[in-house]
Design a protein around this motif. Structure first.
Motif, PDB file in Angstrom:
ATOM      1  N   MET A 171       0.813  -1.216   0.000  1.00 60.08           N
ATOM      2  CA  MET A 171       0.000   0.000   0.000  1.00 60.08           C
ATOM      3  C   MET A 171       0.846   1.266   0.000  1.00 60.08           C
ATOM      4  SD  MET A 171      -2.818  -1.186  -0.625  1.00 60.08           S
ATOM      5  CE  MET A 171      -3.671   0.377  -0.681  1.00 60.08           C
ATOM      6  N   ALA A 219       1.607   1.534  -3.635  1.00 55.44           N
ATOM      7  CA  ALA A 219       0.436   2.002  -4.383  1.00 55.44           C
ATOM      8  C   ALA A 219       0.204   3.483  -4.141  1.00 55.44           C
ATOM      9  CB  ALA A 219      -0.809   1.194  -3.986  1.00 55.44           C
ATOM     10  N   GLY A 220       0.365   3.917  -2.899  1.00 57.50           N
ATOM     11  CA  GLY A 220       0.187   5.338  -2.566  1.00 57.50           C
ATOM     12  C   GLY A 220       1.202   6.219  -3.267  1.00 57.50           C
ATOM     13  N   TYR A 268       0.321   6.372  -6.970  1.00 57.53           N
ATOM     14  CA  TYR A 268      -0.811   7.289  -7.138  1.00 57.53           C
ATOM     15  C   TYR A 268      -0.351   8.742  -7.021  1.00 57.53           C
ATOM     16  CZ  TYR A 268      -5.068   9.842  -6.013  1.00 57.53           C
ATOM     17  OH  TYR A 268      -6.078  10.769  -5.987  1.00 57.53           O
ATOM     18  N   ALA A 272      -2.420  -2.492  -5.339  1.00 54.87           N
ATOM     19  CA  ALA A 272      -3.666  -2.373  -4.573  1.00 54.87           C
ATOM     20  C   ALA A 272      -4.337  -3.736  -4.404  1.00 54.87           C
ATOM     21  CB  ALA A 272      -4.605  -1.379  -5.254  1.00 54.87           C
ATOM     22  N   ILE A 286     -10.374  -0.038   4.008  1.00 51.93           N
ATOM     23  CA  ILE A 286     -10.796   0.630   2.770  1.00 51.93           C
ATOM     24  C   ILE A 286     -11.002   2.128   3.011  1.00 51.93           C
ATOM     25  CG2 ILE A 286     -12.679   0.775   1.089  1.00 51.93           C
ATOM     26  CD1 ILE A 286     -12.877  -2.315   1.322  1.00 51.93           C
ATOM     27  N   SER A 307      -9.323   4.058   4.766  1.00 49.85           N
ATOM     28  CA  SER A 307      -8.050   4.785   4.758  1.00 49.85           C
ATOM     29  C   SER A 307      -7.727   5.346   3.375  1.00 49.85           C
ATOM     30  CB  SER A 307      -6.912   3.880   5.234  1.00 49.85           C
ATOM     31  OG  SER A 307      -6.610   2.898   4.249  1.00 49.85           O
ATOM     32  N   LEU A 308      -8.318   4.754   2.340  1.00 46.45           N
ATOM     33  CA  LEU A 308      -8.041   5.207   0.974  1.00 46.45           C
ATOM     34  C   LEU A 308      -8.523   6.633   0.732  1.00 46.45           C
ATOM     35  CD1 LEU A 308      -8.820   1.947  -1.028  1.00 46.45           C
ATOM     36  CD2 LEU A 308      -6.592   2.821  -0.246  1.00 46.45           C
ATOM     37  N   VAL A 365      -5.591   8.728   1.640  1.00 43.45           N
ATOM     38  CA  VAL A 365      -4.546   8.531   0.630  1.00 43.45           C
ATOM     39  C   VAL A 365      -4.907   9.273  -0.656  1.00 43.45           C
ATOM     40  CG1 VAL A 365      -3.382   6.797  -0.798  1.00 43.45           C
ATOM     41  CG2 VAL A 365      -3.826   6.329   1.615  1.00 43.45           C
ATOM     42  N   ALA A 366      -6.177   9.233  -1.035  1.00 43.45           N
ATOM     43  CA  ALA A 366      -6.610   9.865  -2.286  1.00 43.45           C
ATOM     44  C   ALA A 366      -6.510  11.380  -2.247  1.00 43.45           C
ATOM     45  CB  ALA A 366      -8.047   9.448  -2.608  1.00 43.45           C
ATOM     46  N   ALA A 408      -2.649   9.365   7.230  1.00 43.57           N
ATOM     47  CA  ALA A 408      -2.633   8.134   6.434  1.00 43.57           C
ATOM     48  C   ALA A 408      -1.666   7.117   7.031  1.00 43.57           C
ATOM     49  CB  ALA A 408      -2.260   8.450   4.989  1.00 43.57           C
ATOM     50  N   TRP A 459      -2.918   5.359  10.254  1.00 45.07           N
ATOM     51  CA  TRP A 459      -4.144   4.565  10.196  1.00 45.07           C
ATOM     52  C   TRP A 459      -3.939   3.150  10.752  1.00 45.07           C
ATOM     53  CZ3 TRP A 459      -8.609   6.933   9.001  1.00 45.07           C
ATOM     54  CH2 TRP A 459      -9.743   6.139   8.865  1.00 45.07           C
TER      55      TRP A 459
END
Length: 194
Positions: free
Chosen positions: A80, A83-84, A87, A125, A144, A146-147, A150-151, A170, A173
């Motif tokens: 993650m 992935a973060g 992103y 992800a 979920i 927490s996204l 992150v977003a 983030a 979490w």
């Protein structure tokens, strides 16, 4: 093929084939402090939960977090965080291209396409989701949720001088996750640790 603001003597450049370097750079595998910062609150919370309500007759080993959960948190943190970061690079590609420190990152440097970065993000992800699905029905939606943080993080850099506060939310979490995985709810100690 290396990123200007990353260490050049990292295992990524010694062990991985050259074609994987841009993906390792997107995930920041060459900078492990990020997944470590994501992992520690998970482990602290899991340790706190494991020893939260001991009975005098409990053997010492039952007061330790389950090794399986610790391993899942490790895999999840690496996936993650990667992935973060991927992103974040997708959201900031135009900005990164204008900054000396970041223009050698894989997207602005043209080492990967946006499509390749998105596919890599989805793969990471999915690994995170596979980890999350090993937990209880309370921890899954909590993970979920927490996204959301992150977003929004990449965009906080555009509207506040305190984007690291959002990033801290983030990273922290996991303090909620370790407790939720053990008990299937959130209680005062986890919220205070968060």
């Amino acid at each position: 093929g290396r990123v200007a603001d990353a260490p050049s003597n990292n295992w990524v450049y010694r062990a991985l084939p050259r074609w994987l370097w841009p993906y390792a750079q997107l995930a920041r595998w060459d900078r492990p402090i990020g997944w470590q910062l994501l992992l520690w609150p998970c482990w602290w919370s899991a340790a706190l939960a494991a020893s939260a309500y001991p009975r005098p007759t409990d053997p010492l080993l039952t007061l330790l977090p389950a090794p399986w959960y610790l391993l899942l948190f490790l895999v999840g943190a690496i996936a993650m965080r990667g992935a973060g970061c991927t992103y974040n690079d997708l959201a900031d590609e135009d900005i990164d291209n204008q900054v000396e420190r970041t223009r050698s990152r894989p997207l602005p440097a043209g080492k990967v396409t946006r499509r390749q970065a998105w596919v890599f993000l989805v793969i990471q992800a999915l690994v995170g989701l596979a980890v999350l699905l090993q937990f209880n029905s309370f921890a899954i939606p909590l993970g979920i949720a927490s996204l959301v943080i992150v977003a929004i993080y990449p965009f906080m850099k555009r509207i506040t001088d305190w984007p690291q506060f959002v990033l801290g939310l983030a990273f922290s979490w996991g303090a909620l996750m370790g407790w939720a995985v053990e008990f299937g709810d959130l209680d005062g100690p986890a919220i205070m640790l968060y």
